[in-house]
Design a protein around this motif. Structure first.
Motif, mmCIF file in Angstrom:
data_model
loop_
_atom_site.group_PDB
_atom_site.id
_atom_site.type_symbol
_atom_site.label_atom_id
_atom_site.label_comp_id
_atom_site.label_asym_id
_atom_site.label_seq_id
_atom_site.Cartn_x
_atom_site.Cartn_y
_atom_site.Cartn_z
ATOM 1 N N ASP A 163 0.752 -1.171 0.054
ATOM 2 C CA ASP A 163 0.055 -0.051 0.048
ATOM 3 C C ASP A 163 0.795 1.267 0.150
ATOM 4 O OD1 ASP A 163 0.951 0.188 2.747
ATOM 5 O OD2 ASP A 163 -0.805 0.212 3.551
ATOM 6 N N CYS A 164 2.131 1.161 -0.055
ATOM 7 C CA CYS A 164 3.097 2.157 -0.033
ATOM 8 C C CYS A 164 3.024 3.121 0.996
ATOM 9 C CB CYS A 164 2.820 3.125 -1.374
ATOM 10 S SG CYS A 164 2.947 2.163 -2.967
ATOM 11 N N SER A 165 2.627 2.742 2.174
ATOM 12 C CA SER A 165 2.757 3.351 3.487
ATOM 13 C C SER A 165 4.037 3.156 4.211
ATOM 14 C CB SER A 165 1.478 2.901 4.565
ATOM 15 O OG SER A 165 1.645 1.744 4.850
ATOM 16 N N MET A 166 4.759 2.094 4.286
ATOM 17 C CA MET A 166 6.140 1.868 4.916
ATOM 18 C C MET A 166 7.294 1.238 3.950
ATOM 19 S SD MET A 166 4.567 -0.222 8.266
ATOM 20 C CE MET A 166 3.383 -1.249 7.295
ATOM 21 N N ILE A 167 8.369 1.562 4.690
ATOM 22 C CA ILE A 167 9.519 1.020 4.091
ATOM 23 C C ILE A 167 9.968 0.345 5.249
ATOM 24 C CG2 ILE A 167 11.859 1.530 2.934
ATOM 25 C CD1 ILE A 167 10.962 4.459 2.321
ATOM 26 N N ALA A 168 10.492 -0.878 4.836
ATOM 27 C CA ALA A 168 11.378 -1.806 5.813
ATOM 28 C C ALA A 168 12.849 -1.884 5.259
ATOM 29 C CB ALA A 168 10.817 -3.305 5.940
ATOM 30 N N SER A 169 13.798 -1.897 6.317
ATOM 31 C CA SER A 169 15.287 -2.189 6.032
ATOM 32 C C SER A 169 15.951 -2.904 7.073
ATOM 33 C CB SER A 169 15.841 -0.602 5.988
ATOM 34 O OG SER A 169 15.688 0.065 7.090
ATOM 35 N N TRP A 183 9.849 2.600 8.322
ATOM 36 C CA TRP A 183 9.883 3.828 8.046
ATOM 37 C C TRP A 183 8.612 4.411 7.448
ATOM 38 C CZ3 TRP A 183 14.622 5.990 9.703
ATOM 39 C CH2 TRP A 183 15.766 5.205 9.621
ATOM 40 N N SER A 184 7.971 5.407 7.520
ATOM 41 C CA SER A 184 6.922 5.776 6.763
ATOM 42 C C SER A 184 7.255 6.649 5.540
ATOM 43 C CB SER A 184 6.169 7.010 7.679
ATOM 44 O OG SER A 184 4.927 7.586 6.859
ATOM 45 N N LEU A 185 6.585 6.118 4.355
ATOM 46 C CA LEU A 185 6.948 6.689 3.113
ATOM 47 C C LEU A 185 5.985 7.744 2.834
ATOM 48 C CD1 LEU A 185 8.311 6.222 0.340
ATOM 49 C CD2 LEU A 185 6.474 4.527 -0.076
ATOM 50 N N ARG A 186 5.026 8.049 3.811
ATOM 51 C CA ARG A 186 4.191 9.170 3.673
ATOM 52 C C ARG A 186 4.870 10.662 4.389
ATOM 53 N NH1 ARG A 186 -1.272 5.310 5.247
ATOM 54 N NH2 ARG A 186 -1.374 4.436 2.912
ATOM 55 N N SER A 187 5.144 10.253 5.607
ATOM 56 C CA SER A 187 5.882 11.210 6.258
ATOM 57 C C SER A 187 7.539 11.216 6.346
ATOM 58 C CB SER A 187 5.387 11.346 7.675
ATOM 59 O OG SER A 187 5.609 10.293 8.202
ATOM 60 N N TYR A 188 8.074 10.204 5.665
ATOM 61 C CA TYR A 188 9.743 10.098 5.710
ATOM 62 C C TYR A 188 9.940 10.062 7.108
ATOM 63 C CZ TYR A 188 8.356 11.521 0.949
ATOM 64 O OH TYR A 188 7.620 11.886 -0.476
ATOM 65 N N THR A 189 9.420 9.533 8.029
ATOM 66 C CA THR A 189 9.771 9.304 9.299
ATOM 67 C C THR A 189 9.959 8.116 9.945
ATOM 68 O OG1 THR A 189 7.722 9.557 10.223
ATOM 69 C CG2 THR A 189 8.926 11.493 9.700
ATOM 70 N N PHE A 190 10.684 7.924 10.870
ATOM 71 C CA PHE A 190 11.107 6.568 11.634
ATOM 72 C C PHE A 190 9.531 5.941 12.207
ATOM 73 C CE2 PHE A 190 12.251 4.274 15.281
ATOM 74 C CZ PHE A 190 12.917 3.196 14.816
ATOM 75 N N ILE A 191 9.364 4.813 12.061
ATOM 76 C CA ILE A 191 8.182 4.315 12.670
ATOM 77 C C ILE A 191 8.848 3.419 13.903
ATOM 78 C CG2 ILE A 191 6.317 2.729 12.728
ATOM 79 C CD1 ILE A 191 6.073 3.345 9.627
ATOM 80 N N ARG A 192 9.281 2.599 13.799
ATOM 81 C CA ARG A 192 9.877 1.659 14.939
ATOM 82 C C ARG A 192 11.062 0.648 14.430
ATOM 83 N NH1 ARG A 192 4.834 -0.782 13.967
ATOM 84 N NH2 ARG A 192 4.266 0.134 15.913
ATOM 85 N N THR A 193 11.766 0.114 15.511
ATOM 86 C CA THR A 193 12.664 -0.790 15.375
ATOM 87 C C THR A 193 12.039 -2.261 15.806
ATOM 88 O OG1 THR A 193 14.553 0.540 15.409
ATOM 89 C CG2 THR A 193 14.941 -1.897 15.777
ATOM 90 N N LEU A 194 12.018 -3.401 15.047
ATOM 91 C CA LEU A 194 11.605 -4.565 15.493
ATOM 92 C C LEU A 194 12.707 -5.243 16.382
ATOM 93 C CD1 LEU A 194 10.237 -6.073 12.281
ATOM 94 C CD2 LEU A 194 9.044 -4.749 13.903
ATOM 95 N N SER A 195 12.156 -5.840 17.443
ATOM 96 C CA SER A 195 12.866 -6.478 18.641
ATOM 97 C C SER A 195 13.540 -7.735 18.011
ATOM 98 C CB SER A 195 12.156 -6.640 19.829
ATOM 99 O OG SER A 195 11.707 -5.432 20.336
ATOM 100 N N VAL A 196 14.993 -7.770 17.712
ATOM 101 C CA VAL A 196 15.521 -8.839 17.354
ATOM 102 C C VAL A 196 16.863 -9.149 18.124
ATOM 103 C CG1 VAL A 196 16.693 -9.866 15.168
ATOM 104 C CG2 VAL A 196 15.221 -8.180 14.725
ATOM 105 N N ASP A 241 4.553 -9.006 12.390
ATOM 106 C CA ASP A 241 3.434 -8.167 11.943
ATOM 107 C C ASP A 241 4.139 -6.750 11.948
ATOM 108 O OD1 ASP A 241 1.339 -6.409 12.171
ATOM 109 O OD2 ASP A 241 -0.038 -7.910 13.040
ATOM 110 N N PRO A 242 4.060 -6.193 10.977
ATOM 111 C CA PRO A 242 4.593 -4.696 10.854
ATOM 112 C C PRO A 242 3.788 -3.827 11.453
ATOM 113 C CG PRO A 242 3.762 -5.353 8.443
ATOM 114 C CD PRO A 242 3.449 -6.625 9.375
#
Length: 406
Positions: free
Chosen positions: A198-204, A215-228, A264-265
């Protein structure tokens, strides 16, 4: 360069899953040397073109399907010389205006806006016209290898790139990349990135910093880090969203073990870890990708190509022991049925993946989850069993978690 017919190998008689193999036409003195690797392959969004970084700065564009009897009639192959090692490549979308501006446009005119982006060793991203094979312009800004390139599936002229300079960049190709957003937060090389459907998020994923970032592809901001977190050192190598965006798969290895985590992103919850003898104890895992229908997950290692059906113990494809792999990258054809794999020796192999008709409940879940987040689903007044199915919490535990203390 040799002719395309010389590059295409004969259709093998065994194993049955191997459809065809492409071999580079470089001089024998270059075979096996650094720079010969096929780091990236891609199919165009309509499935009519295939691009292959064959090593030593060369990219080959070939019309699909690979039928030597028909090749060259209306869509001749093109050889692109980039001058640097090509680490990443991606086909660009057709701008929405291309289809609507000329309703009766000729096929060549409709294809004129299809782009190919190539990420180079020096950090430069070169943009090419697929119709003509001509170089259009460069995107400059990365200070390290441009490792992975992704065009969002919404048809907009936007390119996302990840680099060993620890950054992601979002380029506006309507302005030839002069407008760019830089996402910083990784502490080391970024191995891979992907965009939600849906082009709302980027994962890296960071190879050495062991971070999975959203990351948010709409606001170009950081969302969260997954706990690995694990009890042993590991490297993250690849990631991919499912076609409905409800799952994020990441691939990693540590010690003598390899595994794929399903997340689950929307909530950051880890849903399952997939581990099997096909990949356990091998020396290298390089890439993974969901099939276009979301039923299957392909994994490429140095010894095998494996394709799982999520929730099932048996594999649809397991090439271990059938053919030397040395895999580095993979890509499903947009219509499914075929997965292309690039190898360390500069070859490409096309493997047949058995097609399966998706069930009605799977199609309903995919349609719903494409536009509805996990939090919105959890707020619905529905039975727990249906809720678990819609949020993928019902994935059977057929793949056991690895024992890290062993």
């Amino acid at each position: 360069m040799c002719s395309s017919e010389e590059k295409i190998g004969q259709r093998p008689t065994s194993p049955e899953q191997l459809l065809m193999e492409l071999r580079s036409a470089h001089a024998p003195s270059l075979h096996g040397r650094a720079g010969c690797e096929t780091w990236s392959v891609d199919f165009s969004p309509d499935g009519e073109w295939f691009a292959w970084s064959m090593g030593h700065g060369i990219v080959w564009l070939v019309a699909w399907p690979l039928d030597a009897d028909k090749k060259g009639r209306d869509r001749p192959d093109k050889t692109i010389t980039c001058g640097q090692t090509v680490w990443g490549l991606a086909f660009g979308p057709r701008p929405p205006s291309a289809a609507s501006s000329k309703a009766n446009a000729a096929p060549n005119e409709r294809l004129s806006s299809l782009l190919l982006a190539t990420g180079l060793d020096n950090g430069v991203i070169m943009i090419w016209s697929v119709a003509t094979g001509c170089h259009l312009y460069d995107l400059k800004g990365h200070d390290g290898i441009a490792r992975e390139l992704v065009f969002p599936p919404n048809g907009k002229l936007t390119l996302i790139s990840s680099s060993r300079d620890k950054t992601l960049r979002i380029w506006d190709l309507n302005h030839k990349g002069k407008k760019v957003h830089v996402l910083s937060g990784h502490k080391d090389w970024i191995s891979s990135c992907c965009v939600s459907p849906d082009c709302s998020m980027i994962a890296s994923v960071g190879r050495f910093d062991r971070m999975v970032c959203l990351w948010s592809l709409r606001s170009y901001t950081f969302i969260r880090t997954l706990s690995v977190f694990f009890k042993t050192f590991f490297l993250l190598v690849s990631c991919d969203f499912s076609p409905d965006g409800a799952l994020l798969a990441t691939a990693a290895f540590g010690g003598a073990s390899w595994w794929i985590d399903l997340w689950d992103p929307y909530t950051g919850e880890k849903l399952a870890s997939l581990v099997d003898d096909c990949i356990h104890g091998q020396n290298q895992i390089s890439a993974l990708q969901f099939s276009p229908d979301g039923l299957h997950l392909a994994v490429v290692t140095d010894r095998a190509v494996c394709v799982w059906e999520l929730g099932q113990e048996d594999m649809l494809l397991n090439t271990k022991g059938q053919h030397a792999t040395n895999g580095l990258c993979c890509r499903f054809h947009p219509q499914g049925g075929v997965v292309a794999m690039g190898t360390r020796d500069g070859h490409v192999r096309f493997w047949k993946v058995p097609l399966k008709v998706p069930s009605l409940v799977h199609l309903c879940r995919s349609a719903l989850r494409f536009s509805v987040s996990t939090q919105q689903v959890q707020a619905l007044p529905i039975p727990r069993r249906i809720l678990d199915f819609l949020t993928y919490r019902n994935i059977p535990n057929v793949f056991n978690e690895p024992t890290w203390d062993s």
